[in-house]
Write a protein that holds these residues in place. Structure first.
Motif, PDB file in Angstrom:
ATOM      1  N   TYR A 327      28.717  33.896  24.966  1.00 38.41           N
ATOM      2  CA  TYR A 327      29.038  34.240  26.358  1.00 38.41           C
ATOM      3  C   TYR A 327      29.917  35.482  26.364  1.00 38.41           C
ATOM      4  N   TRP A 328      29.455  36.499  27.111  1.00 39.35           N
ATOM      5  CA  TRP A 328      30.166  37.775  27.094  1.00 39.35           C
ATOM      6  C   TRP A 328      31.318  37.774  28.108  1.00 39.35           C
ATOM      7  N   ALA A 329      32.516  38.113  27.628  1.00 39.42           N
ATOM      8  CA  ALA A 329      33.712  38.316  28.455  1.00 39.42           C
ATOM      9  C   ALA A 329      34.031  37.135  29.366  1.00 39.42           C
ATOM     10  N   PRO A 330      34.084  35.920  28.838  1.00 45.63           N
ATOM     11  CA  PRO A 330      34.428  34.772  29.676  1.00 45.63           C
ATOM     12  C   PRO A 330      35.864  34.821  30.176  1.00 45.63           C
ATOM     13  N   ASP A 331      36.673  35.639  29.538  1.00 45.04           N
ATOM     14  CA  ASP A 331      38.105  35.739  29.842  1.00 45.04           C
ATOM     15  C   ASP A 331      38.445  36.897  30.774  1.00 45.04           C
ATOM     16  N   TRP A 332      37.441  37.677  31.203  1.00 43.68           N
ATOM     17  CA  TRP A 332      37.722  38.906  31.971  1.00 43.68           C
ATOM     18  C   TRP A 332      37.955  38.563  33.445  1.00 43.68           C
ATOM     19  N   VAL A 333      39.011  37.827  33.689  1.00 43.51           N
ATOM     20  CA  VAL A 333      39.414  37.476  35.047  1.00 43.51           C
ATOM     21  C   VAL A 333      40.087  38.674  35.700  1.00 43.51           C
ATOM     22  N   ALA A 334      40.284  38.623  37.031  1.00 42.71           N
ATOM     23  CA  ALA A 334      41.036  39.674  37.704  1.00 42.71           C
ATOM     24  C   ALA A 334      42.460  39.684  37.152  1.00 42.71           C
ATOM     25  N   PHE A 335      42.996  40.873  36.965  1.00 40.13           N
ATOM     26  CA  PHE A 335      44.323  40.985  36.367  1.00 40.13           C
ATOM     27  C   PHE A 335      44.972  42.285  36.838  1.00 40.13           C
ATOM     28  N   PRO A 336      46.277  42.375  36.840  1.00 44.48           N
ATOM     29  CA  PRO A 336      46.920  43.646  37.204  1.00 44.48           C
ATOM     30  C   PRO A 336      46.583  44.699  36.155  1.00 44.48           C
ATOM     31  N   GLY A 337      46.060  45.804  36.597  1.00 46.67           N
ATOM     32  CA  GLY A 337      45.678  46.813  35.625  1.00 46.67           C
ATOM     33  C   GLY A 337      45.216  48.097  36.266  1.00 46.67           C
ATOM     34  N   ASN A 338      44.549  48.917  35.487  1.00 44.84           N
ATOM     35  CA  ASN A 338      44.168  50.255  35.935  1.00 44.84           C
ATOM     36  C   ASN A 338      42.669  50.464  35.823  1.00 44.84           C
ATOM     37  N   GLU A 349      34.949  39.087  37.210  1.00 46.80           N
ATOM     38  CA  GLU A 349      35.692  37.846  37.429  1.00 46.80           C
ATOM     39  C   GLU A 349      34.843  36.716  37.981  1.00 46.80           C
ATOM     40  N   ASN A 350      33.735  37.034  38.672  1.00 49.26           N
ATOM     41  CA  ASN A 350      32.882  35.953  39.188  1.00 49.26           C
ATOM     42  C   ASN A 350      31.876  35.464  38.136  1.00 49.26           C
ATOM     43  N   GLN A 351      31.937  36.031  36.939  1.00 47.57           N
ATOM     44  CA  GLN A 351      31.133  35.526  35.818  1.00 47.57           C
ATOM     45  C   GLN A 351      32.008  35.010  34.680  1.00 47.57           C
ATOM     46  N   ALA A 352      33.317  34.984  34.896  1.00 49.14           N
ATOM     47  CA  ALA A 352      34.225  34.445  33.893  1.00 49.14           C
ATOM     48  C   ALA A 352      34.067  32.929  33.801  1.00 49.14           C
ATOM     49  N   LEU A 353      34.696  32.342  32.805  1.00 50.17           N
ATOM     50  CA  LEU A 353      34.690  30.886  32.662  1.00 50.17           C
ATOM     51  C   LEU A 353      35.992  30.266  33.147  1.00 50.17           C
ATOM     52  N   TRP A 354      36.817  31.082  33.786  1.00 42.92           N
ATOM     53  CA  TRP A 354      38.008  30.614  34.474  1.00 42.92           C
ATOM     54  C   TRP A 354      37.913  31.126  35.907  1.00 42.92           C
ATOM     55  N   ASN A 355      38.263  30.282  36.866  1.00 47.67           N
ATOM     56  CA  ASN A 355      38.055  30.640  38.262  1.00 47.67           C
ATOM     57  C   ASN A 355      39.134  31.590  38.778  1.00 47.67           C
ATOM     58  N   ILE A 364      32.731  25.274  30.731  1.00 48.90           N
ATOM     59  CA  ILE A 364      33.344  25.182  29.415  1.00 48.90           C
ATOM     60  C   ILE A 364      32.772  24.004  28.630  1.00 48.90           C
ATOM     61  N   ASN A 365      32.268  22.997  29.362  1.00 47.86           N
ATOM     62  CA  ASN A 365      31.702  21.828  28.695  1.00 47.86           C
ATOM     63  C   ASN A 365      30.350  22.106  28.069  1.00 47.86           C
ATOM     64  N   ALA A 366      29.735  23.235  28.408  1.00 48.21           N
ATOM     65  CA  ALA A 366      28.473  23.619  27.783  1.00 48.21           C
ATOM     66  C   ALA A 366      28.653  23.999  26.316  1.00 48.21           C
ATOM     67  N   PHE A 367      29.901  24.178  25.887  1.00 47.03           N
ATOM     68  CA  PHE A 367      30.186  24.534  24.504  1.00 47.03           C
ATOM     69  C   PHE A 367      30.300  23.313  23.601  1.00 47.03           C
TER      70      PHE A 367
END
Length: 369
Positions: A327-338, A349-355, A364-367
């Motif tokens: 799974y590509w970039a499951p952690d790429w949630v919205a974050f403060p940045g540039n 962020e709408n394809q991350a594994l965290w809401n 996450i249970n698919a793992f």
């Protein structure tokens, strides 16, 4: 409201004892359920918190390990600005993976930045080399980076030679698109030098060649077949918004690739939305129903069901040659940045594994094995 666009996104972050005592060695019949965590070196600098199912913050890799995931893919850039995705970053994160019992898939881009079918720029240090010197540089560099991981006791389970190399890589030395369609011999020679280096540095590592499209990859491996390149796994990207939405076609394509070339197949990049909403002001890569498989809605349940179906498809490849997915970039949630705005930025962020509250989703249970 954020404008949603659809375009071809060729995704590709990151980051000791002998290899014999590594905790990352998996049995040969392992089915891999992995995550590409190449953004972690950057995101961790912003203090992003990832919450478990109870809503409590928990270290990301603790959650990854608990999920049942058994593989992490990290991209490697040659001389990146700021060191992101460079060898030192990869080595540091590989040590963390070992502590969590996670195997490593090393994705060598052979570039100082993103490599994909439309961008295959050689490292700045190689751009004036002769063809022979370039091949030797590929050999020495590949051997050095794999050896460095072996020495610190974090040998890669897989090494990927180039990223989404449909068009070749290290342009124009190994380019096979446009006016370079007679250049397959040069591409094959470069790949062969990389493969030689991997075999010498890490004989147990499996070698992956990566194409960006499940349904259109056959031509690529047919072109390379006469050169008898030494590799083990056909790696593929599968993003429904850019490829077929017919999962029967995905099954047929994977079966044919495995059988025609007698190779294992792995989907080394995939993702799926749990919503069409957004959590920041940066454009997302996916945002409407025309971009997904109709059977699987953009909901938390639909996201998990898609991954469960992908597991079923791969396990149905004949002769157990479907060996897993990442799974590509499951952690790429919205974050403060540039990334692209003055506030927050993630195109994913709408394809991350965290809401949007950074609470882990049912997918996450698919793992779980």
């Amino acid at each position: 409201m954020k404008k949603i666009i659809s375009f071809i996104f060729f995704a590709g972050i990151f980051y000791g004892c002998s290899s014999s005592d590594s905790a990352t060695t998996a049995p040969p019949d392992t089915f891999y359920r992995g995550m590409d965590l190449s953004f972690q070196h950057e995101l961790s600098g912003y203090g992003v918190l990832y919450r478990n199912a109870t809503g409590n913050p928990e270290p990301l890799l603790d959650q990854v390990q608990a999920s049942g995931a058994n593989l992490v893919r990290l991209k490697l850039w040659h001389t990146p600005d700021g060191g992101l995705n460079g060898l030192n970053a990869v080595k540091a994160y590989a040590l963390e993976l070992k502590q969590h019992g996670l195997s490593l898939l090393l994705d060598i881009h052979y570039s100082d930045t993103w490599a994909d079918p439309a961008h295959q720029t050689p490292p700045a240090a190689w751009q004036s080399l002769t063809t022979e010197a370039l091949r030797e540089s590929v050999y020495q560099y590949t051997k050095n980076v794999v050896t460095a991981l072996e020495i610190q006791g974090t040998p890669p389970a897989f090494v990927q030679i180039g990223n989404e190399t449909d068009s070749g890589f290290l342009w124009n030395y190994g380019k096979v698109w446009d006016d370079f369609d007679d250049n397959w011999g040069n591409l094959a020679a470069i790949i062969a030098k990389a493969a030689q280096a991997i075999r010498e540095a890490s004989p147990s590592a499996k070698i992956i060649l990566h194409h960006s499209n499940v349904e259109n990859a056959r031509y690529y491996f047919e072109e390379l077949q006469p050169y008898a390149i030494d590799f083990d796994v056909i790696g593929l990207s599968y993003y429904p918004q850019f490829q077929t939405k017919n999962l029967t076609t995905v099954q047929t394509s994977l079966n044919a690739l495995a059988q025609n070339f007698d190779k294992d197949v792995m989907i080394v990049e995939t993702a799926y939305p749990f919503t069409f909403g957004y959590d920041d002001n940066l454009t997302n890569y996916i945002g409407d129903a025309s971009q997904i498989v109709p059977t699987y809605p953009a909901t938390p349940a639909g996201q998990k069901a898609f991954l469960d179906k992908l597991t079923e498809i791969l396990k149905n490849v004949p002769d157990r040659k479907g060996i897993g997915w990442v799974y590509w970039a499951p952690d790429w949630v919205a974050f403060p940045g540039n990334e692209a705005t003055s506030t927050t930025g993630s195109a994913w962020e709408n394809q991350a594994l965290w809401n949007f509250d950074h609470v882990v989703l049912p997918a996450i249970n698919a793992f779980q094995p």
